[in-house]
Design a protein around this motif. Structure first.
Motif, short mmCIF file in Angstrom:
data_model
loop_
_atom_site.label_atom_id
_atom_site.label_comp_id
_atom_site.label_asym_id
_atom_site.label_seq_id
_atom_site.Cartn_x
_atom_site.Cartn_y
_atom_site.Cartn_z
N UNK A 34 -26.06 14.07 12.86
CA UNK A 34 -24.73 14.56 12.57
C UNK A 34 -23.68 13.71 13.28
N UNK A 35 -22.60 13.39 12.60
CA UNK A 35 -21.53 12.64 13.25
C UNK A 35 -20.90 13.46 14.38
N UNK A 36 -20.42 12.75 15.39
CA UNK A 36 -19.83 13.39 16.57
C UNK A 36 -18.32 13.20 16.56
N UNK A 37 -17.60 14.32 16.72
CA UNK A 37 -16.15 14.29 16.85
C UNK A 37 -15.79 14.77 18.25
N UNK A 38 -14.97 14.00 18.93
CA UNK A 38 -14.47 14.37 20.25
C UNK A 38 -13.06 14.92 20.08
N UNK A 39 -12.85 16.15 20.53
CA UNK A 39 -11.53 16.79 20.47
C UNK A 39 -10.91 16.73 21.86
N UNK A 40 -9.74 16.13 21.95
CA UNK A 40 -8.96 16.10 23.19
C UNK A 40 -7.77 17.04 22.98
N UNK A 41 -7.87 18.24 23.55
CA UNK A 41 -6.86 19.28 23.31
C UNK A 41 -6.81 20.19 24.52
N UNK A 42 -5.62 20.36 25.10
CA UNK A 42 -5.50 21.19 26.29
C UNK A 42 -5.32 22.68 25.98
N UNK A 43 -4.93 23.04 24.78
CA UNK A 43 -4.79 24.44 24.40
C UNK A 43 -6.16 24.95 23.96
N UNK A 44 -6.74 25.84 24.75
CA UNK A 44 -8.10 26.32 24.50
C UNK A 44 -8.23 27.02 23.14
N UNK A 45 -7.20 27.76 22.72
CA UNK A 45 -7.26 28.45 21.43
C UNK A 45 -7.31 27.45 20.28
N UNK A 46 -6.47 26.43 20.34
CA UNK A 46 -6.46 25.40 19.29
C UNK A 46 -7.78 24.64 19.30
N UNK A 47 -8.28 24.32 20.50
CA UNK A 47 -9.56 23.60 20.61
C UNK A 47 -10.69 24.42 19.99
N UNK A 48 -10.68 25.72 20.21
CA UNK A 48 -11.72 26.58 19.65
C UNK A 48 -11.65 26.61 18.12
N UNK A 83 -17.56 17.64 20.62
CA UNK A 83 -17.36 17.59 22.06
C UNK A 83 -15.90 17.93 22.32
N UNK A 84 -15.61 18.58 23.46
CA UNK A 84 -14.22 18.94 23.77
C UNK A 84 -13.87 18.56 25.19
N UNK A 85 -12.66 18.05 25.35
CA UNK A 85 -12.11 17.76 26.67
C UNK A 85 -10.69 18.31 26.72
N UNK A 86 -10.32 18.96 27.84
CA UNK A 86 -8.99 19.57 27.94
C UNK A 86 -7.88 18.62 28.39
N UNK A 87 -8.21 17.37 28.64
CA UNK A 87 -7.19 16.37 28.99
C UNK A 87 -7.67 14.99 28.58
N UNK A 88 -6.74 14.06 28.55
CA UNK A 88 -7.06 12.72 28.07
C UNK A 88 -8.06 11.96 28.92
N UNK A 89 -7.99 12.13 30.24
CA UNK A 89 -8.92 11.42 31.10
C UNK A 89 -10.35 11.88 30.88
N UNK A 90 -10.55 13.20 30.79
CA UNK A 90 -11.90 13.70 30.55
C UNK A 90 -12.37 13.30 29.16
N UNK A 120 1.15 19.54 13.40
CA UNK A 120 0.79 20.96 13.48
C UNK A 120 1.94 21.77 12.89
N UNK A 121 1.66 22.81 12.17
CA UNK A 121 0.33 23.25 11.75
C UNK A 121 -0.16 22.42 10.57
N UNK A 122 -1.40 22.05 10.61
CA UNK A 122 -2.01 21.24 9.56
C UNK A 122 -3.00 22.10 8.80
#
Length: 140
Positions: free
Chosen positions: A1-15, A29-36, A103-105
């Motif tokens: 399966x292809x992997x998508x990395x989501x960089x999003x600090x809003x937990x609701x939007x990330x979910x 994969x999810x990270x709450x900030x750009x560095x992570x 947003x909203x998309x």
């Protein structure tokens, strides 16, 4: 399966994004900030990065520039999903973003863009022979 990395600090939007993409057949994969997100990208080499603009530690533009400067990540497709950009703002494309979505998309538009870029795969982002669509914005 292809992997998508989501960089999003809003937990609701990330979910919401994670659920949508998992239902579409992606490993997420999810990270709450750009560095992570950058650290995860180095460790996992995602097929696509979906980033917000405004995040702590490293914003979406800084994340994009860091990915474009990294020898093993530079050709990774990047989509920016933001509610803080104005149509026509050229900063994301100059940084190396392939597609900007506002947003909203609608879910179907997000799935279409992600599917198209994952299908296109890794590609150059500068020069006359670039395969990058560099579309801004796709959705308003």
């Amino acid at each position: 399966m292809p992997v998508v990395l989501i960089a999003e600090d809003d937990e609701d939007i990330a979910l919401i994004l994670s659920r949508l993409l998992k239902r579409s057949g992606y490993t997420v994969l999810h990270a709450p900030d750009g560095q992570r997100a950058f650290d995860l990208a180095i460790a996992h080499r995602p097929d696509l990065v979906l980033t917000d603009l405004g995040m702590p530690v490293m914003d979406g533009l800084e994340l994009t520039r860091s990915i474009r400067e990294h020898a093993e990540l530079r050709d990774t497709p990047i989509v920016m999903l933001s509610g803080h950009l104005h149509p026509g703002d050229g900063a994301p494309v100059r940084a190396g973003v392939c597609v900007v979505l506002l947003k909203p998309c609608p879910n179907d538009k997000l799935r279409e863009v992600v599917n198209d870029l994952v299908e296109l795969g890794a590609h150059g982002h500068s020069g006359a022979d670039s395969a990058c669509p560099a579309r801004w914005p796709v959705s308003v």
